[in-house]
Design a protein around this motif. Structure first.
Motif, PDB file in Angstrom:
ATOM      1  N   THR A 175       0.833  -1.197   0.000  1.00  0.00           N
ATOM      2  CA  THR A 175       0.000   0.000   0.000  1.00  0.00           C
ATOM      3  C   THR A 175       0.868   1.247   0.000  1.00  0.00           C
ATOM      4  O   THR A 175       0.594   2.219  -0.719  1.00  0.00           O
ATOM      5  CB  THR A 175      -0.927   0.000   1.228  1.00  0.00           C
ATOM      6  OG1 THR A 175      -1.746  -1.172   1.197  1.00  0.00           O
ATOM      7  CG2 THR A 175      -1.810   1.237   1.251  1.00  0.00           C
ATOM      8  N   ARG A 176       1.928   1.232   0.805  1.00  0.00           N
ATOM      9  CA  ARG A 176       2.840   2.383   0.839  1.00  0.00           C
ATOM     10  C   ARG A 176       3.453   2.630  -0.529  1.00  0.00           C
ATOM     11  O   ARG A 176       3.591   3.784  -0.968  1.00  0.00           O
ATOM     12  CB  ARG A 176       3.936   2.162   1.884  1.00  0.00           C
ATOM     13  CG  ARG A 176       4.810   3.407   2.125  1.00  0.00           C
ATOM     14  CD  ARG A 176       6.178   3.036   2.630  1.00  0.00           C
ATOM     15  NE  ARG A 176       6.941   2.280   1.650  1.00  0.00           N
ATOM     16  CZ  ARG A 176       7.566   2.827   0.614  1.00  0.00           C
ATOM     17  NH1 ARG A 176       7.524   4.137   0.399  1.00  0.00           N
ATOM     18  NH2 ARG A 176       8.239   2.065  -0.239  1.00  0.00           N
ATOM     19  N   MET A 177       3.838   1.546  -1.225  1.00  0.00           N
ATOM     20  CA  MET A 177       4.433   1.692  -2.548  1.00  0.00           C
ATOM     21  C   MET A 177       3.443   2.294  -3.541  1.00  0.00           C
ATOM     22  O   MET A 177       3.825   3.080  -4.417  1.00  0.00           O
ATOM     23  CB  MET A 177       4.939   0.337  -3.028  1.00  0.00           C
ATOM     24  CG  MET A 177       6.157  -0.178  -2.254  1.00  0.00           C
ATOM     25  SD  MET A 177       6.705  -1.820  -2.783  1.00  0.00           S
ATOM     26  CE  MET A 177       7.221  -1.466  -4.469  1.00  0.00           C
ATOM     27  N   GLU A 178       2.160   1.949  -3.398  1.00  0.00           N
ATOM     28  CA  GLU A 178       1.140   2.550  -4.264  1.00  0.00           C
ATOM     29  C   GLU A 178       1.039   4.048  -4.008  1.00  0.00           C
ATOM     30  O   GLU A 178       0.875   4.848  -4.932  1.00  0.00           O
ATOM     31  CB  GLU A 178      -0.209   1.876  -4.037  1.00  0.00           C
ATOM     32  CG  GLU A 178      -0.307   0.460  -4.568  1.00  0.00           C
ATOM     33  CD  GLU A 178      -0.161   0.389  -6.084  1.00  0.00           C
ATOM     34  OE1 GLU A 178      -0.519   1.376  -6.764  1.00  0.00           O
ATOM     35  OE2 GLU A 178       0.313  -0.644  -6.585  1.00  0.00           O
ATOM     36  N   VAL A 179       1.138   4.434  -2.741  1.00  0.00           N
ATOM     37  CA  VAL A 179       1.124   5.857  -2.402  1.00  0.00           C
ATOM     38  C   VAL A 179       2.336   6.552  -3.012  1.00  0.00           C
ATOM     39  O   VAL A 179       2.226   7.655  -3.557  1.00  0.00           O
ATOM     40  CB  VAL A 179       1.089   6.051  -0.877  1.00  0.00           C
ATOM     41  CG1 VAL A 179       1.236   7.534  -0.516  1.00  0.00           C
ATOM     42  CG2 VAL A 179      -0.204   5.497  -0.291  1.00  0.00           C
ATOM     43  N   GLU A 180       3.497   5.905  -2.950  1.00  0.00           N
ATOM     44  CA  GLU A 180       4.714   6.491  -3.520  1.00  0.00           C
ATOM     45  C   GLU A 180       4.587   6.644  -5.032  1.00  0.00           C
ATOM     46  O   GLU A 180       4.993   7.674  -5.603  1.00  0.00           O
ATOM     47  CB  GLU A 180       5.919   5.629  -3.174  1.00  0.00           C
ATOM     48  CG  GLU A 180       7.237   6.226  -3.633  1.00  0.00           C
ATOM     49  CD  GLU A 180       8.441   5.402  -3.208  1.00  0.00           C
ATOM     50  OE1 GLU A 180       9.523   5.608  -3.796  1.00  0.00           O
ATOM     51  OE2 GLU A 180       8.310   4.566  -2.289  1.00  0.00           O
ATOM     52  N   ARG A 181       4.024   5.640  -5.696  1.00  0.00           N
ATOM     53  CA  ARG A 181       3.823   5.732  -7.145  1.00  0.00           C
ATOM     54  C   ARG A 181       2.879   6.877  -7.487  1.00  0.00           C
ATOM     55  O   ARG A 181       3.072   7.599  -8.464  1.00  0.00           O
ATOM     56  CB  ARG A 181       3.271   4.407  -7.691  1.00  0.00           C
ATOM     57  CG  ARG A 181       4.249   3.247  -7.630  1.00  0.00           C
ATOM     58  CD  ARG A 181       3.726   2.054  -8.418  1.00  0.00           C
ATOM     59  NE  ARG A 181       4.552   0.879  -8.225  1.00  0.00           N
ATOM     60  CZ  ARG A 181       4.281  -0.115  -7.396  1.00  0.00           C
ATOM     61  NH1 ARG A 181       3.161  -0.070  -6.675  1.00  0.00           N
ATOM     62  NH2 ARG A 181       5.083  -1.143  -7.272  1.00  0.00           N
ATOM     63  N   TRP A 182       1.839   7.028  -6.670  1.00  0.00           N
ATOM     64  CA  TRP A 182       0.906   8.135  -6.903  1.00  0.00           C
ATOM     65  C   TRP A 182       1.621   9.473  -6.755  1.00  0.00           C
ATOM     66  O   TRP A 182       1.426  10.386  -7.569  1.00  0.00           O
ATOM     67  CB  TRP A 182      -0.259   8.023  -5.915  1.00  0.00           C
ATOM     68  CG  TRP A 182      -1.150   9.219  -5.909  1.00  0.00           C
ATOM     69  CD1 TRP A 182      -2.145   9.523  -6.805  1.00  0.00           C
ATOM     70  CD2 TRP A 182      -1.121  10.306  -4.966  1.00  0.00           C
ATOM     71  NE1 TRP A 182      -2.733  10.727  -6.475  1.00  0.00           N
ATOM     72  CE2 TRP A 182      -2.128  11.231  -5.350  1.00  0.00           C
ATOM     73  CE3 TRP A 182      -0.358  10.575  -3.840  1.00  0.00           C
ATOM     74  CZ2 TRP A 182      -2.386  12.399  -4.653  1.00  0.00           C
ATOM     75  CZ3 TRP A 182      -0.603  11.740  -3.141  1.00  0.00           C
ATOM     76  CH2 TRP A 182      -1.605  12.641  -3.538  1.00  0.00           C
ATOM     77  N   MET A 183       2.462   9.624  -5.731  1.00  0.00           N
ATOM     78  CA  MET A 183       3.188  10.870  -5.547  1.00  0.00           C
ATOM     79  C   MET A 183       4.119  11.135  -6.729  1.00  0.00           C
ATOM     80  O   MET A 183       4.262  12.282  -7.171  1.00  0.00           O
ATOM     81  CB  MET A 183       3.963  10.848  -4.229  1.00  0.00           C
ATOM     82  CG  MET A 183       3.054  10.875  -3.000  1.00  0.00           C
ATOM     83  SD  MET A 183       3.896  11.196  -1.442  1.00  0.00           S
ATOM     84  CE  MET A 183       4.975   9.774  -1.324  1.00  0.00           C
ATOM     85  N   ASP A 184       4.760  10.089  -7.252  1.00  0.00           N
ATOM     86  CA  ASP A 184       5.604  10.244  -8.440  1.00  0.00           C
ATOM     87  C   ASP A 184       4.779  10.737  -9.630  1.00  0.00           C
ATOM     88  O   ASP A 184       5.229  11.611 -10.376  1.00  0.00           O
ATOM     89  CB  ASP A 184       6.278   8.917  -8.785  1.00  0.00           C
ATOM     90  CG  ASP A 184       7.397   8.556  -7.814  1.00  0.00           C
ATOM     91  OD1 ASP A 184       7.868   9.453  -7.100  1.00  0.00           O
ATOM     92  OD2 ASP A 184       7.775   7.368  -7.773  1.00  0.00           O
ATOM     93  N   SER A 185       3.571  10.168  -9.801  1.00  0.00           N
ATOM     94  CA  SER A 185       2.724  10.569 -10.940  1.00  0.00           C
ATOM     95  C   SER A 185       2.260  12.013 -10.815  1.00  0.00           C
ATOM     96  O   SER A 185       1.966  12.661 -11.821  1.00  0.00           O
ATOM     97  CB  SER A 185       1.514   9.642 -11.039  1.00  0.00           C
ATOM     98  OG  SER A 185       0.582   9.880  -9.998  1.00  0.00           O
TER      99      SER A 185
END
Length: 277
Positions: free
Chosen positions: A264-274
């Protein structure tokens, strides 16, 4: 719990310092006065790791609100007990990825309502005279305590606010009146009060309603089985309207391994990158 697991929280600051992270923290004790509705009782700052592939200028504020609970009504809408856990693992990992992370605990305690509070819906928000939304005194006090702590920390950029469960209510109250670069709501409560009448009376605080425009980067993270409810919410429906395209509006993800899981944290990080953070 194993001996190694029990030691892990105590060893984490030492391990972080060895890897080049700067950690500093503080603890505040709330007043015994009944008027002390909410206060910042703990904060922990982790500077971005010097060995990270890049340093992100936008800091993360990871919010908890001890004392603010949905009670038994929360379980029926997918707000699990895990949403009240600390953000230690997420804060550590985001710091190693180049984000300055700030864990903030704002403790909330119900206070006896005066006759004027009852007549005004238990509102204690001084901004209501300017046409701003009115929040219950507990939510308004927690919002103010969070703002005071962020100001004291001299954060140079408007932060990304990360909250889960009941603390999502305080996070949304904060962004209604203060600048934020983004908002992450993990297992957010529904728009309507999910509590029973008995639970509401026991909690002592009224359920807030929000009117802010979801026209900035917002990520809603739903627990499995709650995707439809989150999508149908006032903020979630903006994603269906296309506002979230390009990472600049509302996006929705599913917490595949729980509200504090690494996936879940990695999904949040990917969203922040996008979003370009």
């Amino acid at each position: 719990m194993s001996f190694r697991s029990a030691l892990r929280p105590a060893l984490r600051p030492a391990l972080a310092s060895l890897s080049g992270l700067s950690i500093y923290a503080g603890i505040r004790h709330s007043s015994s006065s009944s008027s002390q509705v909410a206060t910042c009782t703990r904060w922990l700052v982790r500077d971005a790791w010097s060995g990270a592939p890049r340093e992100c200028p936008t800091p993360l504020v990871l919010l908890r609100t001890p004392g603010l609970s949905l009670g038994s009504g929360g379980a029926s809408v997918g707000v699990s007990k895990a949403t009240e856990e600390t953000w230690y693992e997420w804060a550590d990992m985001f710091a190693t990825r180049g984000y300055t992370t700030v864990e903030v605990d704002v403790s909330v305690a119900s206070a006896p309502a005066s006759a004027a509070d009852t007549a005004n819906g238990s509102s204690d928000d001084s901004s209501t005279g300017n046409g701003a939304p009115s929040f219950p005194r507990e939510i308004a006090a927690a919002k103010s305590a969070l703002n005071d702590q962020i100001r004291l920390l001299n954060i140079p950029f408007a932060p990304i606010i990360v909250a889960s469960g009941p603390s999502c209510l305080v996070a949304q109250a904060y962004i209604s009146d203060h600048a934020a670069s983004g908002l992450v709501l993990v297992s957010p409560p529904p728009d309507a009060d999910p509590r029973t009448e008995a639970t509401t009376q026991e909690a002592g605080w009224a359920y807030p309603r929000f009117t802010y425009e979801p026209r900035f980067p917002i990520l809603l993270v739903a627990e499995p089985g709650q995707e439809e409810a989150v999508t149908a919410s006032r903020v979630g429906s903006a994603a269906e309207d296309g506002v979230g395209r390009g990472g600049k509006g509302v996006s929705i993800q599913v917490a595949t391994d729980g509200p504090r899981g690494e996936k879940t944290r990695m999904e949040v990080e990917r969203w922040m990158d996008s979003c370009g953070f």
